[in-house]
Design an enzyme around this catalytic site. Structure first.
Site, short mmCIF file in Angstrom:
data_model
loop_
_atom_site.label_atom_id
_atom_site.label_comp_id
_atom_site.label_asym_id
_atom_site.label_seq_id
_atom_site.Cartn_x
_atom_site.Cartn_y
_atom_site.Cartn_z
CB CYS A 49 -0.94 0.01 1.19
SG CYS A 49 -2.07 -1.38 1.20
CG HIS A 84 -3.06 3.58 1.94
ND1 HIS A 84 -3.51 3.16 0.70
CD2 HIS A 84 -3.19 2.51 2.76
CE1 HIS A 84 -3.88 1.90 0.78
NE2 HIS A 84 -3.71 1.48 2.02
CG ASN A 116 -6.61 -0.66 1.02
OD1 ASN A 116 -5.86 -0.25 0.14
ND2 ASN A 116 -6.16 -1.10 2.18
N1 ACO Z 1 -19.06 -8.22 8.27
C1 ACO Z 1 -19.61 -8.50 9.44
N2 ACO Z 1 -18.91 -8.93 10.50
C2 ACO Z 1 -17.59 -9.08 10.34
C3 ACO Z 1 -16.95 -8.82 9.13
C4 ACO Z 1 -17.73 -8.37 8.06
N3 ACO Z 1 -17.21 -8.08 6.85
N4 ACO Z 1 -15.64 -9.06 9.28
C5 ACO Z 1 -15.45 -9.46 10.54
N5 ACO Z 1 -16.63 -9.47 11.18
C6 ACO Z 1 -16.90 -9.82 12.58
C7 ACO Z 1 -15.84 -10.69 13.18
O1 ACO Z 1 -16.12 -12.05 12.88
C8 ACO Z 1 -15.99 -10.40 14.65
O2 ACO Z 1 -17.08 -11.13 15.13
P1 ACO Z 1 -17.05 -11.80 16.61
O3 ACO Z 1 -16.84 -10.66 17.55
O4 ACO Z 1 -18.39 -12.45 16.71
O5 ACO Z 1 -15.89 -12.74 16.57
C9 ACO Z 1 -16.40 -8.94 14.68
O6 ACO Z 1 -16.85 -8.62 13.35
C10 ACO Z 1 -15.31 -7.98 15.07
O7 ACO Z 1 -14.17 -8.29 14.33
P2 ACO Z 1 -12.88 -7.43 14.51
O8 ACO Z 1 -11.82 -7.99 13.64
O9 ACO Z 1 -12.60 -7.29 15.97
O10 ACO Z 1 -13.37 -6.04 13.96
P3 ACO Z 1 -12.68 -4.64 14.08
O11 ACO Z 1 -13.58 -3.74 14.82
O12 ACO Z 1 -11.27 -4.74 14.50
O13 ACO Z 1 -12.69 -4.15 12.56
C11 ACO Z 1 -11.25 -4.00 10.64
C12 ACO Z 1 -12.02 -4.93 11.60
C13 ACO Z 1 -12.25 -3.14 9.87
C14 ACO Z 1 -10.46 -4.87 9.69
C15 ACO Z 1 -10.34 -3.11 11.49
O14 ACO Z 1 -9.54 -3.88 12.37
C16 ACO Z 1 -9.47 -2.28 10.63
O15 ACO Z 1 -9.94 -1.35 10.02
N6 ACO Z 1 -8.17 -2.56 10.57
C17 ACO Z 1 -7.28 -1.87 9.69
C18 ACO Z 1 -6.98 -2.77 8.58
C19 ACO Z 1 -6.83 -2.09 7.28
O16 ACO Z 1 -7.27 -1.01 7.03
N7 ACO Z 1 -6.19 -2.82 6.43
C20 ACO Z 1 -5.99 -2.39 5.11
C21 ACO Z 1 -4.73 -2.87 4.62
S1 ACO Z 1 -3.43 -2.18 5.49
C22 ACO Z 1 -3.33 -0.71 4.97
O17 ACO Z 1 -3.68 -0.47 3.86
C23 ACO Z 1 -2.89 0.22 5.96
#
Ligand code: ACO
Length: 321
Positions: free
Chosen positions: A115, A248, A278
């Protein structure tokens, strides 16, 4: 002294927008509410199956070359940032060169910093131009990220999209790119990776994006404002002289958090993540082109680009337009 200036931008998003509700209709166990509140993403674009990164890059490149007011043959360096190259080899940059019909023998190669790839590619091109060895570089971020998404992994597949963005960087007596900072820490690589390859005619390992979302989130928020402060210091300009931050586009919460830590109002931040998702290496030049074409970024303004991604690799550029 030779400087490197951005003299044209272009971008391309394939096909029609795919909304969060469209993903639900395609059978992914998710919801518009979950995706929107966690990431700010409302829609993204996906290339047709079989479409390659160089095809998206070609359209973005033509638009940037047209905006720069030069001919394709005036380009003497092509650098493509991608994590989804057309083939193992040759480089996507050489395929793009062929697509553009450039037969002047100019150098063409890819860089891989996920990224942050566009920032790495821009920094590389800037050094070629400032050295005096090259006059006009085409710098591209292009991705068909949908080709490495596991549609059974809802925690990743809803976050990414496909696209390409391009700039033409030209030698000038006027300052353009004023400062750049690049960093990496490979010890974090298992937090965001595609741990697979092809060997002996077989896929080895796992060919899909795997991510520890919360760890990535924390890391991104920690480094992004630091690297912006670093380029501001390197350029020796006041931080309040920044007109636009083009981050980004991974997640609106990461963007808001880094803007807040920098004390920058969101009115000065270009955000396109809601309709691009993304797009990895394509995200920064896509957002940049969007803001140039809609008239927000104007000649004479000061812009900071910042990126972070797999590796981890991160970096920033401070640029006068
Ligand atoms: N739809 C519905 N529920 C979902 C989904 C989805 N698409 N994906 C995961 N869940 C559920 C999980 O199963 C979990 O359920 P549970 O609590 O029953 O086990 C729940 O949602 C919470 O999951 P978490 O992983 O804790 O969710 P979080 O609040 O951390 O959000 C996310 C996840 C959006 C990925 C967040 O961590 C994030 O934004 N991270 C940054 C990652 C990123 O931006 N990466 C891009 C690439 S890196 C870069 O470009 C910088």
């Amino acid at each position: 002294m030779i400087h490197a200036r951005i003299v044209g931008t272009g971008s391309h998003l394939p096909g029609e927008p795919v909304t969060n509700d469209d993903l639900v209709r395609r059978g992914i166990d998710t919801s518009d509410e979950w995706i929107t509140t966690r990431s700010g993403i409302r829609s993204r674009h996906f290339a047709e199956p079989g479409c390659k990164s160089s095809e998206l890059a070609l359209i973005a490149a033509r638009r940037a070359i047209e905006a720069a007011g030069c001919a394709a043959d005036d380009i003497d360096l092509i650098i493509v940032a991608t994590s989804t190259p057309d083939f193992i080899f040759p480089s996507t940059a050489t395929l793009l060169q062929a697509g553009l019909g450039i037969r002047n023998g100019c150098a063409a190669f890819d860089v891989q910093a996920v990224c942050c790839g566009f920032v790495y590619a821009l920094a590389t091109a800037e050094k070629f131009i400032r050295s005096g060895s090259h006059q006009r570089a085409l710098v591209i971020g292009a991705e068909v990220f949908s080709s490495i998404l596991d549609w059974a992994d809802r925690s990743t597949c809803v976050l990414f999209g496909d696209g390409a963005g391009a700039v033409v960087l030209e030698a000038s007596s006027e300052p353009g790119v004023r400062a750049m900072a690049l960093h990496a820490d490979g010890s974090y690589h298992p937090l965001l990776w595609v741990p697979g390859n092809v060997a002996g005619g077989q896929v080895t390992g796992d060919p899909f994006v795997r991510m520890d979302g919360q760890a990535v989130f924390k890391f991104a928020v920690k480094v992004l404002d630091e690297v912006v402060r670093e380029v501001v210091d390197l350029a020796g300009v006041p931080q309040d002289s920044i007109d636009w931050l083009v981050p980004h586009q991974a997640n609106i919460r990461i963007i808001q958090s880094s803007a807040k830590r920098l004390g920058l109002p969101m009115e000065k931040v270009v955000t396109t993540v809601s309709f691009h998702g993304n797009t990895s290496a394509a995200s920064i030049p896509l957002a940049l082109d969007c803001a140039v074409r809609d008239g927000r970024i104007r000649p004479g303004q000061r812009v900071v680009l910042e990126g972070v991604g797999g590796g981890f690799a991160w970096g920033a550029a401070l640029i006068d337009f």
